[in-house]
Write an enzyme that holds these catalytic residues in place. Sequence first.
Site, PDB file in Angstrom:
ATOM      1  N   PHE A  47       0.840  -1.214   0.000  1.00 39.04           N
ATOM      2  CA  PHE A  47       0.000   0.000   0.000  1.00 39.04           C
ATOM      3  C   PHE A  47       0.867   1.254   0.000  1.00 39.04           C
ATOM      4  O   PHE A  47       0.710   2.150   0.813  1.00 39.04           O
ATOM      5  CB  PHE A  47      -0.949  -0.032   1.198  1.00 39.04           C
ATOM      6  CG  PHE A  47      -2.250   0.687   0.948  1.00 39.04           C
ATOM      7  CD1 PHE A  47      -3.028   0.384  -0.157  1.00 39.04           C
ATOM      8  CD2 PHE A  47      -2.702   1.669   1.828  1.00 39.04           C
ATOM      9  CE1 PHE A  47      -4.232   1.035  -0.391  1.00 39.04           C
ATOM     10  CE2 PHE A  47      -3.904   2.328   1.607  1.00 39.04           C
ATOM     11  CZ  PHE A  47      -4.669   2.007   0.498  1.00 39.04           C
ATOM     12  N   GLY A  48       1.809   1.292  -0.968  1.00 36.54           N
ATOM     13  CA  GLY A  48       2.594   2.506  -1.202  1.00 36.54           C
ATOM     14  C   GLY A  48       1.806   3.430  -2.125  1.00 36.54           C
ATOM     15  O   GLY A  48       0.574   3.357  -2.197  1.00 36.54           O
ATOM     16  N   ARG A  49       2.532   4.254  -2.869  1.00 36.03           N
ATOM     17  CA  ARG A  49       1.866   5.275  -3.685  1.00 36.03           C
ATOM     18  C   ARG A  49       0.945   4.658  -4.731  1.00 36.03           C
ATOM     19  O   ARG A  49      -0.167   5.115  -4.959  1.00 36.03           O
ATOM     20  CB  ARG A  49       2.903   6.140  -4.400  1.00 36.03           C
ATOM     21  CG  ARG A  49       3.847   6.875  -3.468  1.00 36.03           C
ATOM     22  CD  ARG A  49       4.934   7.518  -4.295  1.00 36.03           C
ATOM     23  NE  ARG A  49       5.966   8.144  -3.507  1.00 36.03           N
ATOM     24  CZ  ARG A  49       7.044   7.502  -3.051  1.00 36.03           C
ATOM     25  NH1 ARG A  49       7.207   6.214  -3.290  1.00 36.03           N
ATOM     26  NH2 ARG A  49       7.953   8.150  -2.363  1.00 36.03           N
ATOM     27  N   ILE A  50       1.431   3.595  -5.416  1.00 34.78           N
ATOM     28  CA  ILE A  50       0.617   3.025  -6.503  1.00 34.78           C
ATOM     29  C   ILE A  50      -0.566   2.250  -5.922  1.00 34.78           C
ATOM     30  O   ILE A  50      -1.691   2.341  -6.418  1.00 34.78           O
ATOM     31  CB  ILE A  50       1.481   2.147  -7.441  1.00 34.78           C
ATOM     32  CG1 ILE A  50       2.648   2.968  -8.005  1.00 34.78           C
ATOM     33  CG2 ILE A  50       0.636   1.589  -8.579  1.00 34.78           C
ATOM     34  CD1 ILE A  50       3.646   2.179  -8.855  1.00 34.78           C
ATOM     35  N   ARG A  71       3.683  -4.417   4.430  1.00 30.15           N
ATOM     36  CA  ARG A  71       4.760  -4.830   5.341  1.00 30.15           C
ATOM     37  C   ARG A  71       4.660  -4.156   6.715  1.00 30.15           C
ATOM     38  O   ARG A  71       4.768  -4.774   7.741  1.00 30.15           O
ATOM     39  CB  ARG A  71       6.107  -4.431   4.726  1.00 30.15           C
ATOM     40  CG  ARG A  71       6.893  -5.585   4.195  1.00 30.15           C
ATOM     41  CD  ARG A  71       8.197  -5.141   3.662  1.00 30.15           C
ATOM     42  NE  ARG A  71       8.097  -3.812   3.030  1.00 30.15           N
ATOM     43  CZ  ARG A  71       9.047  -3.246   2.313  1.00 30.15           C
ATOM     44  NH1 ARG A  71      10.176  -3.877   2.146  1.00 30.15           N
ATOM     45  NH2 ARG A  71       8.904  -2.063   1.768  1.00 30.15           N
ATOM     46  N   ALA A 111       2.971  -5.012 -10.969  1.00 35.49           N
ATOM     47  CA  ALA A 111       4.141  -4.625 -10.162  1.00 35.49           C
ATOM     48  C   ALA A 111       5.422  -5.225 -10.744  1.00 35.49           C
ATOM     49  O   ALA A 111       6.146  -4.544 -11.481  1.00 35.49           O
ATOM     50  CB  ALA A 111       3.918  -5.044  -8.719  1.00 35.49           C
ATOM     51  N   ARG A 112       5.695  -6.489 -10.442  1.00 35.77           N
ATOM     52  CA  ARG A 112       6.877  -7.151 -10.983  1.00 35.77           C
ATOM     53  C   ARG A 112       6.550  -8.612 -11.263  1.00 35.77           C
ATOM     54  O   ARG A 112       5.880  -9.279 -10.477  1.00 35.77           O
ATOM     55  CB  ARG A 112       8.044  -7.083  -9.990  1.00 35.77           C
ATOM     56  CG  ARG A 112       8.839  -5.786 -10.068  1.00 35.77           C
ATOM     57  CD  ARG A 112       9.541  -5.615 -11.413  1.00 35.77           C
ATOM     58  NE  ARG A 112      10.224  -4.347 -11.545  1.00 35.77           N
ATOM     59  CZ  ARG A 112       9.708  -3.258 -12.128  1.00 35.77           C
ATOM     60  NH1 ARG A 112       8.490  -3.274 -12.626  1.00 35.77           N
ATOM     61  NH2 ARG A 112      10.422  -2.157 -12.236  1.00 35.77           N
ATOM     62  N   GLU A 144      10.652 -11.276 -18.784  1.00 37.61           N
ATOM     63  CA  GLU A 144      10.256 -10.403 -19.895  1.00 37.61           C
ATOM     64  C   GLU A 144      11.366 -10.295 -20.921  1.00 37.61           C
ATOM     65  O   GLU A 144      12.522 -10.169 -20.525  1.00 37.61           O
ATOM     66  CB  GLU A 144       9.954  -8.987 -19.371  1.00 37.61           C
ATOM     67  CG  GLU A 144       8.729  -8.949 -18.515  1.00 37.61           C
ATOM     68  CD  GLU A 144       8.435  -7.554 -17.957  1.00 37.61           C
ATOM     69  OE1 GLU A 144       8.965  -6.557 -18.488  1.00 37.61           O
ATOM     70  OE2 GLU A 144       7.663  -7.479 -17.011  1.00 37.61           O
ATOM     71  N   HIS A 165       3.907  -4.819 -20.468  1.00 33.02           N
ATOM     72  CA  HIS A 165       4.520  -3.876 -19.512  1.00 33.02           C
ATOM     73  C   HIS A 165       4.265  -2.409 -19.894  1.00 33.02           C
ATOM     74  O   HIS A 165       5.199  -1.657 -20.184  1.00 33.02           O
ATOM     75  CB  HIS A 165       6.023  -4.149 -19.376  1.00 33.02           C
ATOM     76  CG  HIS A 165       6.583  -3.673 -18.066  1.00 33.02           C
ATOM     77  ND1 HIS A 165       7.613  -4.293 -17.414  1.00 33.02           N
ATOM     78  CD2 HIS A 165       6.242  -2.625 -17.265  1.00 33.02           C
ATOM     79  CE1 HIS A 165       7.897  -3.656 -16.287  1.00 33.02           C
ATOM     80  NE2 HIS A 165       7.068  -2.627 -16.180  1.00 33.02           N
ATOM     81  N   GLY A 194       2.473  -0.191 -17.881  1.00 34.31           N
ATOM     82  CA  GLY A 194       2.009   0.593 -16.722  1.00 34.31           C
ATOM     83  C   GLY A 194       2.284   2.085 -16.814  1.00 34.31           C
ATOM     84  O   GLY A 194       1.377   2.903 -16.626  1.00 34.31           O
TER      85      GLY A 194
HETATM   86  C1  DGY Z   1       8.936   0.968 -13.082  1.00 30.40           C
HETATM   87  O1  DGY Z   1       9.005   2.180 -13.000  1.00 30.40           O
HETATM   88  O2  DGY Z   1       9.500   0.221 -12.310  1.00 30.40           O
HETATM   89  C2  DGY Z   1       8.085   0.421 -14.166  1.00 30.40           C
HETATM   90  O3  DGY Z   1       7.932  -0.930 -14.143  1.00 30.40           O
HETATM   91  C3  DGY Z   1       8.528   0.922 -15.513  1.00 30.40           C
HETATM   92  O4  DGY Z   1       7.348   1.418 -16.000  1.00 30.40           O
END
Ligand code: DGY
Length: 323
Positions: free
Chosen positions: A156-159, A180, A241-242, A271, A289, A291
């Site tokens: 629950f950070g900025r994004i 966390r 996210a990742r 990726e 990817h 985002g």
């Molecule tokens: C980041 O900023 O980590 C993104 O995955 C790239 O858009």
Amino acid sequence: MTKPSVLLSRRWPATVERAMAERFDLTVNETDRPLSPADFRAAFARFDAVCPTVSDRLGPEVFDLPAARTRILGNYGVGVSHIDLDAARRLQISVSNTPDVLSDCTADLAMTLLLMIARRVGEGERQLRSGGWTGWHPTHLIGTRVSGATLGIIGFGRIGQAMAQRAHFGFGMRILVQNRSKLPEETLIRYGATQIDTVDALLPQCDFVSLHCPGGAANRHLIDSRRLDLMRPGAFLVNTARGELVDEHALAQALWFGTIGGAALDVYDREPAIPDALLGADNLVMLPHLGSATDRTREAMGLRVMDNLSAFFDGRRLPDRVI
Ligand code: DGY
């Protein structure tokens, strides 16, 4: 005074490349293809700053040098799990990133994916374009209602907060979060959210689960087969996210056996390679990817790197210091 020499590992938006070229002695990787470990090692001997991004792999072998001329990595992006931070620290290289400027666009895309998988948008478009649509009927491509459903947000950070804003205020979703650290009460109240202590306790309570935590070794396969089994039958997983957060093999099995309703991914473990088992799954939406991929955000990311390099070479505090 001589300008610091800077290498960009990929092409950046033209306006930012121009601004960078005024401020620094700039070299751009004109091929716009990922650099190899050997390229990075050579760059560390030649440039004062190197600006990598998420498509680069800066593992321990890249930093296996007695010394480096490079003093800072100005990462173009917020996530830094592609950089071996301990190895960079050993070579006394600082690392900065680009938080804030991509939060809204990444959350917009996470919400897009959530809506797409719930309402079977990919399947519908594929059917129509392939000439398979026979017309409206009451049982055609029935999806899942988003409004009022429960969304679990992991990280629950900025994004994560930008996602909660959209889901709660735009779609009346009930928000559960796992994070966390303990979140301040006012942060939870702002999004009508409830913090749940563990991922295991959150998963069975959600219709949708969206990942917004960092990647890296500590969170590798955070969502594995055991945790996919904890999700509600019919629930959906969204990952912007990742890639390494999700065990793709376990996810493919959950999708094929229908133990969850579906998933929507913007990021992948290796990726741009995508496992065949995922490519064939119909209850899966996949994007390449995207985002942060808007004009304003990609420019803002570049300018944020430039601010960090300027601060570093002017001897000021690094605004977005990672290490
Ligand atoms: C980041 O900023 O980590 C993104 O995955 C790239 O858009």
